[in-house]
Design an enzyme around this catalytic site. Structure first.
Site, PDB file in Angstrom:
ATOM      1  N   ARG A  72     -32.746 -11.069 -37.621  1.00 18.36           N
ATOM      2  CA  ARG A  72     -32.467  -9.709 -38.078  1.00 18.36           C
ATOM      3  C   ARG A  72     -31.658  -8.880 -37.081  1.00 18.36           C
ATOM      4  NH1 ARG A  72     -36.611 -11.755 -40.565  1.00 18.36           N
ATOM      5  NH2 ARG A  72     -37.284 -12.335 -38.485  1.00 18.36           N
ATOM      6  N   THR A  73     -32.055  -8.910 -35.829  1.00 21.82           N
ATOM      7  CA  THR A  73     -31.363  -8.053 -34.869  1.00 21.82           C
ATOM      8  C   THR A  73     -29.923  -8.532 -34.690  1.00 21.82           C
ATOM      9  OG1 THR A  73     -33.493  -7.736 -33.783  1.00 21.82           O
ATOM     10  CG2 THR A  73     -31.551  -7.015 -32.574  1.00 21.82           C
ATOM     11  N   LYS A 102     -23.706 -24.201 -16.664  1.00 24.31           N
ATOM     12  CA  LYS A 102     -23.212 -24.825 -15.426  1.00 24.31           C
ATOM     13  C   LYS A 102     -23.764 -24.140 -14.187  1.00 24.31           C
ATOM     14  CE  LYS A 102     -18.730 -25.194 -17.693  1.00 24.31           C
ATOM     15  NZ  LYS A 102     -17.342 -24.714 -17.569  1.00 24.31           N
ATOM     16  N   ARG A 123     -29.988  -9.606 -25.800  1.00 28.97           N
ATOM     17  CA  ARG A 123     -31.404  -9.979 -25.920  1.00 28.97           C
ATOM     18  C   ARG A 123     -31.696 -11.021 -24.853  1.00 28.97           C
ATOM     19  NH1 ARG A 123     -34.769 -11.450 -31.281  1.00 28.97           N
ATOM     20  NH2 ARG A 123     -34.737  -9.189 -31.343  1.00 28.97           N
ATOM     21  N   HIS A 151     -37.914  -2.883 -27.359  1.00 32.78           N
ATOM     22  CA  HIS A 151     -36.950  -3.257 -28.408  1.00 32.78           C
ATOM     23  C   HIS A 151     -36.548  -1.953 -29.108  1.00 32.78           C
ATOM     24  CE1 HIS A 151     -34.891  -5.410 -31.417  1.00 32.78           C
ATOM     25  NE2 HIS A 151     -35.801  -6.263 -31.808  1.00 32.78           N
TER      26      HIS A 151
HETATM   27  C1  NCD Z   1     -39.091  -8.959 -33.105  1.00 34.19           C
HETATM   28  C2  NCD Z   1     -38.692  -9.316 -31.702  1.00 34.19           C
HETATM   29  O1  NCD Z   1     -37.813 -10.144 -31.475  1.00 34.19           O
HETATM   30  O2  NCD Z   1     -39.282  -8.730 -30.815  1.00 34.19           O
HETATM   31  N1  NCD Z   1     -38.196  -9.447 -34.061  1.00 34.19           N
HETATM   32  C3  NCD Z   1     -37.195  -8.613 -34.471  1.00 34.19           C
HETATM   33  O3  NCD Z   1     -36.339  -8.239 -33.711  1.00 34.19           O
HETATM   34  N2  NCD Z   1     -37.239  -8.185 -35.734  1.00 34.19           N
HETATM   35  C4  NCD Z   1     -40.473  -9.288 -33.439  1.00 34.19           C
HETATM   36  C5  NCD Z   1     -40.948 -10.687 -33.212  1.00 34.19           C
HETATM   37  O4  NCD Z   1     -40.175 -11.568 -32.841  1.00 34.19           O
HETATM   38  O5  NCD Z   1     -42.133 -10.905 -33.420  1.00 34.19           O
END
Ligand code: NCD
Length: 328
Positions: A72-73, A102, A123, A151
């Site tokens: 999703r993100t 590397k 991320r 997040h």
């Molecule tokens: C979340 C995350 O990555 O923290 N997912 C997301 O971005 N929707 C929640 C999760 O992974 O449980």
């Protein structure tokens, strides 16, 4: 331990001006900043829903660097940029497909992609990674999740989903369930709810996955009312929302530890909703759900996790990008 600072150190507060800023933590936001994102989000929703051509981000290219898996993100940042006429450099798994493999350092990698892009969406499994990236990059860095810390962009869509449903972000009561220790979505959400008056959260977590005491104290000091529950039977029947989360498997030292914790997980079922949920509440989940919401619940109109919550991720990220790149 989340180590929620009462006075955030060198994280720059937005103070109404998003242009060129890093988005690293909910600590940067005021209630007014959240409203600013929402105002732009309304317009972004109109663009996306009606498929209106937009050149708002024309000329901009974003690097999406995802050192941890994401549907999703990643998908919504990519889509958000493209709906607004911008472009993306999509890199999932930099450890295997870039020179990180590397032995190139994190800092060098960030500076390489900084050279190609107007902003970096990052991320990473390490707490503080986005902040470190922001220290070495001159372009804005957006935290798309750093370990079990924060997040922030998930919270923007979560708050927008609540705002759309209830028309306000104060005087709300929520039930937060699952891995309170490791869920970065919950950590940012609680900071977000603490920005508005008279919010209450009930916490329901397996014993070993409770929110650390210091964090509870720190959030309470900001005005968020927090009540820890020990059992499902204690769930109050008047919550405005339930926010479910999975047990964060990747944060455990061993599979054994994870499996033990998983045995104590809470599962949202039609029966649980029938017993404890009010008629006009909503059931949220950042997803993925991993056995934590019975698919039979999906038919319930109160379940928004596969509906508005997903779509709002697109609209709020469009808004955030437009704001940060000065094109709102
Ligand atoms: C979340 C995350 O990555 O923290 N997912 C997301 O971005 N929707 C929640 C999760 O992974 O449980």
């Amino acid at each position: 331990m989340l180590q929620i600072p009462s006075q955030p150190g060198h994280i720059e507060r937005l103070r109404g001006n998003f242009t060129g800023k890093d988005i690293l933590s909910l600590e940067q936001f005021s209630a007014e900043d959240i409203q600013t994102v929402f105002e732009v989000t309304h317009e972004m929703k109109r663009i996306a829903v009606n498929h209106l051509p937009s050149t708002r981000l024309a000329g901009h290219l974003l690097s999406l660097l995802f050192f941890e898996p994401s549907s999703r993100t990643f998908g919504s940042f990519c889509a958000a940029t493209k709906y607004l006429g911008g472009q993306t450099l999509d890199i999932q798994n930099p450890e295997t497909v870039t020179s990180v493999y590397k032995g190139e350092t994190f800092e060098d990698t960030i500076q390489v992609f900084e050279a190609y892009s107007s902003a970096i969406v990052l991320r990473h499994k390490q707490v503080g990674a986005a902040q470190r990236a922001a220290e070495v990059a001159d372009v804005p860095v957006i935290n798309a999740g750093d370990g079990n810390n924060e997040h922030p962009t998930q919270t923007l869509l979560d708050l927008y989903t609540l705002y759309e449903r209830f028309g306000r972000l104060d005087h709300l009561t929520g039930l937060l369930v699952g891995d309170l220790l490791n869920s970065r979505t919950l950590h940012s959400l609680m900071r977000g709810l603490a920005l508005f008056p008279n919010n209450t959260v009930y916490l329901l977590a397996p014993q070993r996955l409770r929110l650390p005491g210091d964090d509870i104290l720190s959030l309470r000091a900001r005005g968020l009312r927090i009540v820890e529950l020990a059992r499902e039977e204690d769930i109050p029947r008047d919550c405005h929302f339930w926010y479910w989360t999975r047990i964060q498997k990747e944060r455990f030292a061993s599979l054994d530890d994870y499996q033990q914790a998983e045995q104590q997980r809470f599962v949202a079922t039609p029966e649980l909703l029938a017993r404890y949920a009010s008629d006009d509440m909503i059931l949220m989940d950042p997803l993925p759900r991993v056995g934590t919401i019975d698919p039979a619940v999906d038919r319930d109109e109160r379940a928004v996790y596969l509906r508005s919550q997903i779509r709002n991720g697109l609209y709020t990220r469009m808004a955030l990008l437009a704001l940060v790149l000065g094109r709102a």
